[in-house]
Design an enzyme around this catalytic site. Structure first.
Site, PDB file in Angstrom:
ATOM      1  N   ASP A  73       0.778  -1.082  -5.154  1.00 62.45           N
ATOM      2  CA  ASP A  73       0.165   0.217  -5.381  1.00 62.45           C
ATOM      3  C   ASP A  73       1.232   1.095  -6.037  1.00 62.45           C
ATOM      4  OD1 ASP A  73      -1.008   2.679  -5.222  1.00 62.45           O
ATOM      5  OD2 ASP A  73      -1.353   2.642  -3.050  1.00 62.45           O
ATOM      6  N   ASN A  87      -3.755  11.003  -1.775  1.00 60.68           N
ATOM      7  CA  ASN A  87      -4.579   9.862  -1.354  1.00 60.68           C
ATOM      8  C   ASN A  87      -6.063  10.141  -1.602  1.00 60.68           C
ATOM      9  OD1 ASN A  87      -6.340   8.484   0.942  1.00 60.68           O
ATOM     10  ND2 ASN A  87      -4.560   7.193   0.520  1.00 60.68           N
ATOM     11  N   SER A  88      -6.780   9.129  -2.044  1.00 56.79           N
ATOM     12  CA  SER A  88      -8.159   9.281  -2.494  1.00 56.79           C
ATOM     13  C   SER A  88      -9.116   9.800  -1.425  1.00 56.79           C
ATOM     14  CB  SER A  88      -8.671   7.938  -3.005  1.00 56.79           C
ATOM     15  OG  SER A  88      -7.791   7.443  -3.985  1.00 56.79           O
ATOM     16  N   ARG A 126      -6.749   1.558 -12.197  1.00 55.35           N
ATOM     17  CA  ARG A 126      -7.630   1.973 -11.100  1.00 55.35           C
ATOM     18  C   ARG A 126      -8.394   3.224 -11.519  1.00 55.35           C
ATOM     19  NH1 ARG A 126      -5.309   2.954  -5.020  1.00 55.35           N
ATOM     20  NH2 ARG A 126      -6.266   4.980  -4.600  1.00 55.35           N
ATOM     21  N   LEU A 139      -0.290   4.206   0.798  1.00 51.83           N
ATOM     22  CA  LEU A 139      -0.627   4.912   2.027  1.00 51.83           C
ATOM     23  C   LEU A 139       0.225   4.386   3.185  1.00 51.83           C
ATOM     24  CD1 LEU A 139      -2.818   6.792   3.566  1.00 51.83           C
ATOM     25  CD2 LEU A 139      -3.828   4.606   4.169  1.00 51.83           C
ATOM     26  N   SER A 197       0.811  -1.224   0.000  1.00 45.68           N
ATOM     27  CA  SER A 197       0.000   0.000   0.000  1.00 45.68           C
ATOM     28  C   SER A 197       0.843   1.273   0.000  1.00 45.68           C
ATOM     29  CB  SER A 197      -0.890  -0.027   1.252  1.00 45.68           C
ATOM     30  OG  SER A 197      -1.280   1.274   1.597  1.00 45.68           O
ATOM     31  N   ASP A 253       0.880  10.667   1.734  1.00 47.55           N
ATOM     32  CA  ASP A 253       0.641   9.745   0.603  1.00 47.55           C
ATOM     33  C   ASP A 253       0.301  10.621  -0.597  1.00 47.55           C
ATOM     34  OD1 ASP A 253      -0.019   7.638  -1.042  1.00 47.55           O
ATOM     35  OD2 ASP A 253      -1.977   7.275  -0.099  1.00 47.55           O
TER      36      ASP A 253
HETATM   37  C1  SPV Z   1      -3.412   2.727  -0.585  1.00 51.00           C
HETATM   38  O1  SPV Z   1      -3.504   1.834   0.226  1.00 51.00           O
HETATM   39  O2  SPV Z   1      -2.431   3.459  -0.679  1.00 51.00           O
HETATM   40  C2  SPV Z   1      -4.501   2.960  -1.513  1.00 51.00           C
HETATM   41  C3  SPV Z   1      -5.825   2.544  -1.148  1.00 51.00           C
HETATM   42  O3  SPV Z   1      -4.285   3.544  -2.547  1.00 51.00           O
HETATM   43  S1  SPV Z   1      -6.643   3.823  -0.346  1.00 51.00           S
HETATM   44  O4  SPV Z   1      -5.752   4.438   0.587  1.00 51.00           O
HETATM   45  O5  SPV Z   1      -7.789   3.184   0.261  1.00 51.00           O
HETATM   46  O6  SPV Z   1      -7.007   4.763  -1.404  1.00 51.00           O
HETATM   47 MG    MG Z   2      -2.400   4.369  -2.657  1.00 51.32          MG
END
Ligand code: SPV
Ligand code: MG
Length: 558
Positions: free
Chosen positions: A82, A119-120, A155, A45, A43, A55
């Protein structure tokens, strides 16, 4: 070699939904592997947070690759990486795919946001890349990969960026057309409805992947029923670790001791297991274990022949005399430990039950009164596996002597001191040695002084003609020990009922008698020459002198 990419590709095609848990390092991977997950999510993040950085493409591709590789190498599970936006444009994606594929990673996920991404779940800019540009990146990545197995996953961030289902479907279809091996449809909704709707309208065979961070009530089974082939639990290990560490740090801060948290944290045993320590130990045994050396300390005698020590030794063996804070035996054991000799056999007799020191094994010789030192040493024979150091129990010495002795290439090496001639005569007979060639002359400058001398003769009666004194420390390599035990058996037969060199009988023989016999049989015995740095305790005077040495205040320089 395990082809994890192929394995993961196969698993996506059929069977239950693929369950993937997030990690940011090898430790996380090891813990994930304990359970029934199918793969690990490297990940972004988690990796960013583990560096205490946002992130947001702050870390470089290499830093992310390093983390993914550590995860991959720590576990048998395939790793889904990721890769954020692919670290730039189509050219960056090509480079990235080559690097990740070469490292053995199974699947790479790139998201259709603009570099640098955020980060989303962070409100604010979530700018999408134009569809064509992103399709170009997918095509570039697929073209760059060397083998057929690595998966490049697209994605879709349209729902995250607030563009709705139509845009998400349009993008997903375009990405599948461009060659994406699977589609992640990401959502920050607290309900799975929008991704369920997306799945309902997805008419292609390209597998769908969900990351249910915000719609966390959904089960893997529900996702599977909705048509998803993979679920990624993206960051739960990281968040658990933050909470666990924080509560322990807080508790220790408040309590001023670590005692209250001890039963909430992993034991050191578990830590070592996770490191793979036991496997490493096995490997060391298998591939790189040095010839293990044991030690024999003959400590059976009651020293009745040394009248001024009798009183001190009525209730204990000589080596249990205190020399400052430690006993003589402790000091000998410390010296052995300092050269990694841990298998220490102490042959006891007189008050053997008093023999105590860290890690020693006491062998009780019930016949010690009728046995000499040679027989005490040989009493340990059933326990000896290879090389061994024989050390008299009544000497103290500089540790470096032992270290140097172990370097000797010869089958049998005795430590011999050349200084005895210049010291005042001692009342008790010494174990004297004559070497071939004598000591190095002191008047010339020698570039190299050969430390090993071939021993010509050994015995207490050599008198003034002797060149050295045997200090009571000998190193017998495997073949040296074998020769010694063989010579002993031969002597027992040959000298039955007769004097044996300087002793009344073989049974009463000193080690020096047996060594003299071996020399006569033509077995080469060498001496490692030293100049002082040791002392025996043969008398009350010796004891007081050695004791004073250990009680001396430590010198300081001003
Ligand atoms: C991550 O784990 O870095 C992701 C997923 O991209 S999220 O943080 O849920 O977007
Ligand atoms: Mg990510």
């Amino acid at each position: 070699m395990l082809n994890k990419a192929k394995l993961l590709r196969e698993r996506l095609k059929s069977g239950p939904i693929v369950r993937v848990m997030g990690a940011h390092n090898g430790l996380g991977a090891k813990l994930i592997e304990r359970y029934s997950y199918d793969a690990i999510w490297a990940s972004g993040l988690e990796i960013s947070t583990s560096h205490a950085l946002p992130d947001a493409n702050i870390l470089t591709m290499t830093e992310n690759l390093d983390a993914a590789q550590a995860i991959h190498e720590a576990s048998k599970l395939p790793v889904v990486c990721d890769c954020d936006t692919g670290y730039g444009n189509a050219s960056n994606v090509k480079h990235m795919v080559r690097k990740y594929e070469a490292a053995g990673l199974a699947a790479l996920v790139i998201e259709d946001k603009q570099f640098p991404k955020v980060n989303s779940f962070v409100p604010g800019r979530q700018d999408l890349t134009p569809i064509d540009e992103f399709c170009g990146k997918i095509r570039a990545g697929k073209e760059a990969q060397a083998g057929p197995d690595l998966m490049l996953i697209a994605r879709v961030e349209a729902l995250i960026a607030g563009f709705g289902l139509e845009e998400a479907l349009k993008r997903a279809n375009a990405y599948a057309d461009a060659g994406a091996d699977a589609i992640v449809i990401h959502s920050k909704s607290t309900s799975p409805d929008e991704i369920f709707e997306f799945a309902k309208r997805w008419k292609r065979t390209t597998p769908l992947i969900a990351i249910p961070t915000t719609y966390n009530q959904v089960t893997a089974q529900q996702l599977e029923q909705a048509g998803f082939r993979m679920v990624i639990y993206a960051n739960h290990g990281l968040r658990a670790a933050i909470r666990a560490m924080d509560s322990v740090f807080k508790a220790v801060d408040e309590a001023g001791t670590t005692a209250p948290v001890e039963n909430q944290i992993a034991s050191m045993k578990e830590v070592f297991e996770l490191q793979g320590m036991s496997l490493m130990k096995e490997d060391e045994k298998k591939f790189s274990e040095k010839e293990s050396v044991q030690a024999i300390i003959p400590a059976a005698r009651d020293h009745q022949f040394q009248p001024d020590l009798q009183q001190l030794l009525a209730d204990k063996p000589l080596c249990m005399l205190k020399l400052g804070e430690k006993t003589l035996l402790d000091r000998q054991v410390d010296a052995f430990h300092s050269v990694s000799i841990a298998d220490i056999l102490v042959v006891g007799g007189h008050r053997y039950e008093q023999l105590k020191a860290g890690g020693i094994q006491v062998l009780n010789n019930p016949d010690y009164q009728t046995h000499g030192c040679a027989q005490s040493v040989l009493f340990a024979k059933p326990k000896i596996k290879g090389s061994t150091v024989v050390l008299y129990s009544d000497i103290v010495f500089d540790r470096d002597i032992l270290g140097r002795l172990l370097q000797s290439p010869y089958p049998i090496t005795l430590v011999i001191d050349r200084s005895f001639k210049s010291l005042p005569a001692r009342e008790k007979a010494l174990d004297l040695v004559n070497t071939v060639g004598g000591s190095a002359p002191k008047t010339t400058r020698n570039l190299r002084v050969e430390p090993y001398k071939a021993i010509k003769s050994i015995g207490q009666s050599l008198g003034n003609g002797a060149s050295h004194e045997f200090i009571g420390m000998a190193f017998l390599r495997k073949e040296g020990w074998a020769a010694l035990t063989h010579a002993w058996e031969k002597a027992c037969q040959e000298f039955e009922g007769k004097r044996f060199y300087e002793s009344d009988s073989v049974q009463k023989a000193d080690l020096t008698d047996l060594l003299a016999y071996m020399i006569e049989l033509g077995f080469p015995i060498f001496g490692l020459e030293i100049e002082q740095g040791w002392s025996e305790i043969h008398s009350r005077d010796d004891y007081e002198r050695v004791l004073a040495h250990f009680q001396k205040p430590v010198l300081t320089t001003s």
